[in-house]
Design an enzyme around this catalytic site. Structure first.
Site, PDB file in Angstrom:
ATOM      1  CE  LYS A  89      -6.548  -5.125  10.415  1.00 31.21           C
ATOM      2  NZ  LYS A  89      -6.644  -5.031   8.937  1.00 31.21           N
ATOM      3  CD  GLU A 111      -8.317  -0.051  17.298  1.00 23.75           C
ATOM      4  OE1 GLU A 111      -8.357  -0.314  18.527  1.00 23.75           O
ATOM      5  OE2 GLU A 111      -7.477  -0.543  16.514  1.00 23.75           O
ATOM      6  CB  SER A 377      -2.197  -8.014   3.997  1.00 20.83           C
ATOM      7  OG  SER A 377      -2.892  -7.139   3.123  1.00 20.83           O
TER       8      SER A 377
HETATM    9  C1  LIG Z   1      -6.117  -4.012   8.183  1.00 23.39           C
HETATM   10  C2  LIG Z   1      -5.516  -4.473   6.940  1.00 23.39           C
HETATM   11  C3  LIG Z   1      -4.323  -3.913   6.441  1.00 23.39           C
HETATM   12  C4  LIG Z   1      -3.630  -2.761   7.091  1.00 23.39           C
HETATM   13  O1  LIG Z   1      -3.163  -2.966   8.372  1.00 23.39           O
HETATM   14  P1  LIG Z   1      -1.637  -3.157   8.741  1.00 23.39           P
HETATM   15  O2  LIG Z   1      -1.620  -3.095  10.212  1.00 23.39           O
HETATM   16  O3  LIG Z   1      -0.856  -2.027   8.110  1.00 23.39           O
HETATM   17  O4  LIG Z   1      -1.213  -4.468   8.210  1.00 23.39           O
HETATM   18  C5  LIG Z   1      -3.776  -4.464   5.293  1.00 23.39           C
HETATM   19  N1  LIG Z   1      -4.373  -5.467   4.637  1.00 23.39           N
HETATM   20  C6  LIG Z   1      -5.515  -6.022   5.072  1.00 23.39           C
HETATM   21  C7  LIG Z   1      -6.112  -7.148   4.301  1.00 23.39           C
HETATM   22  C8  LIG Z   1      -6.128  -5.547   6.224  1.00 23.39           C
HETATM   23  O5  LIG Z   1      -7.269  -6.106   6.651  1.00 23.39           O
END
Ligand SMILES: *Cc1c(COP(=O)(O)O)cnc(C)c1O
Length: 400
Positions: A89, A111, A377
């Site tokens: 993010k 948000e 992610s």
């Molecule tokens: C917020 C988040 C997601 C989901 O958000 P996307 O916009 O679909 O990428 C996935 N993995 C992590 C670690 C997150 O913090």
């Protein structure tokens, strides 16, 4: 790149900008301003330098040997979990705060659901010395207390939202309401490939650094710059968009995304929007939405706070409809198992969101020479309690 958003902000028939009259001008200004700013050398230089020295990019592309053997493929993990603040993010927030500054904005609102986007936003606002206010459902404020405290320590004001289910969807509505009251000085920092045009395009571009790096990292490691498979989890769709961005037009690359099935797509407790959603408007864009027959947005359900959203970004709704993406629903128990598996086999505790992507491996059949790139992610420090508490849930797949 051939695949891109059109002039009016649509991906196929999804997307657009369905905003209240009062926001028309501010959204229009952003539509006019974003491309020239993002493409300018001045922006690119500052963005790249912060990604390198502040975020810690490039994130490694790691060959996961034991998991490769287990799944009969060549598995590489794109380690977004190693970024500053622990997830992808921050890539987006760095980019948008630089955009906001160049547009002369003096206040940032956002948000947040799990609090991950809130923390990333508060982080870049501290870095840039800019006022920051975060809207968060009261339920989430209670569930994700550590992140609330991190945001406050970073100097952000956190507003608990008490309307609706008091979760992410309500926090989005409240942020839009605030934006309506302060359109001139305030920049709305959207956290995923969601919201009115141009946000889905802005966020995808900011995250596209992920696939940009995958290209040269693969080239370096295996002598060709594309994989056979790309795998990512999808909530709103930003880490997935970043992972696939530079490969969308490349038909040699199969794209597999994992959305949160919750208790299962045949139950009322799910967040699998591609499987269970129908066309509608959500937070300023036409997309797939989980809704009742009379158009009320339903509450999403999943063990993973970051995937707990009843919509999906318009780009993914379109790419799925066109057959470019395969989207699998991964249930809570499968994600828990996959989280333990990656932890025990590679020593990497993934975020429970990312564990959904890992669980997709079990559902696919590979050839031994297939090169698979899977985006982790985020890191799982925030989820350790959830993993431990729900360990038994995954029993039928094996013991840890
Ligand atoms: C917020 C988040 C997601 C989901 O958000 P996307 O916009 O679909 O990428 C996935 N993995 C992590 C670690 C997150 O913090």
């Amino acid at each position: 790149m051939k695949y891109t958003v059109d002039e009016k902000g649509f991906f196929g028939h999804y997307g657009g900008a369905y905003v209240p009259e009062i926001l028309y001008k501010v959204v229009h200004d952003l539509q006019e301003a974003y491309k020239p700013i993002i493409e300018s050398k001045d922006f690119q230089d500052e963005y790249e330098s912060l990604l390198k020295d502040y975020v810690g990019r490039p994130s490694p592309l790691y060959y996961a040997k034991r998991m490769s053997e287990k799944y009969g493929c060549q598995l590489y993990l794109k380690r977004e979990d190693l970024n500053h603040t622990g997830a992808h993010k921050i890539n987006n927030c760095i980019g948008q705060v630089l955009l906001a500054k160049r547009m002369g904005k003096t206040r940032i609102i956002a948000e947040t659901g799990a609090g991950q986007h809130g923390v990333a936003t508060a982080t870049v606002c501290a870095l840039m010395n800019i006022e920051c206010e975060i809207f968060m459902g009261k339920t989430d404020v209670e569930r994700q207390h550590t992140n609330v405290e991190r945001m406050r320590m970073l100097g952000a004001k956190v507003h608990p939202v008490t309307t609706g289910n008091m979760t992410l969807s309500d926090a989005c509505s409240e942020a839009i309401r605030d934006w309506c009251c302060h359109p001139r000085d305030t920049y709305y920092m959207v956290g995923s490939t969601m919201g009115p045009h141009p946000y889905p395009d802005i966020v995808a571009k900011m995250q596209s650094v992920i696939s940009k790096e995958i290209k040269w990292q693969l080239k370096e490691k295996i002598g060709r710059d594309y994989p056979d498979y790309l795998i990512a989890c999808v909530g709103g769709g930003s880490n997935a968009a970043g992972t696939i961005y530079h490969y969308i037009d490349d038909d040699r690359v199969k794209i597999v995304l994992a959305e949160a099935g919750g208790h299962g797509i045949d139950t009322d407790f799910t967040a699998a929007t591609i499987h269970c959603g129908t066309e509608g408007i959500i937070h300023g864009a036409r997309s797939l939405v989980m809704q009742t027959d009379d158009g009320q947005i339903k509450e999403a359900f999943t063990i993973s706070a970051g995937l707990d959203y009843p919509g999906i970004g318009p780009m993914h709704a379109d790419l799925h409809e066109k057959g470019r993406e395969t989207v699998l629903a991964v249930n809570d128990d499968e994600a828990i198992y996959a989280g333990y598996e990656l932890t025990r086999m590679e020593g990497i505790v993934p975020a429970i969101e990312s564990a959904h992507a890992v669980a997709a491996l079990k559902k696919l059949t590979f050839k031994p020479e297939d090169v698979v790139v899977l985006t982790v992610s985020g890191r799982g420090d925030k989820d350790v309690e959830t993993y431990l508490k729900n360990k038994n849930m995954a029993k039928e797949y094996g013991n840890f």
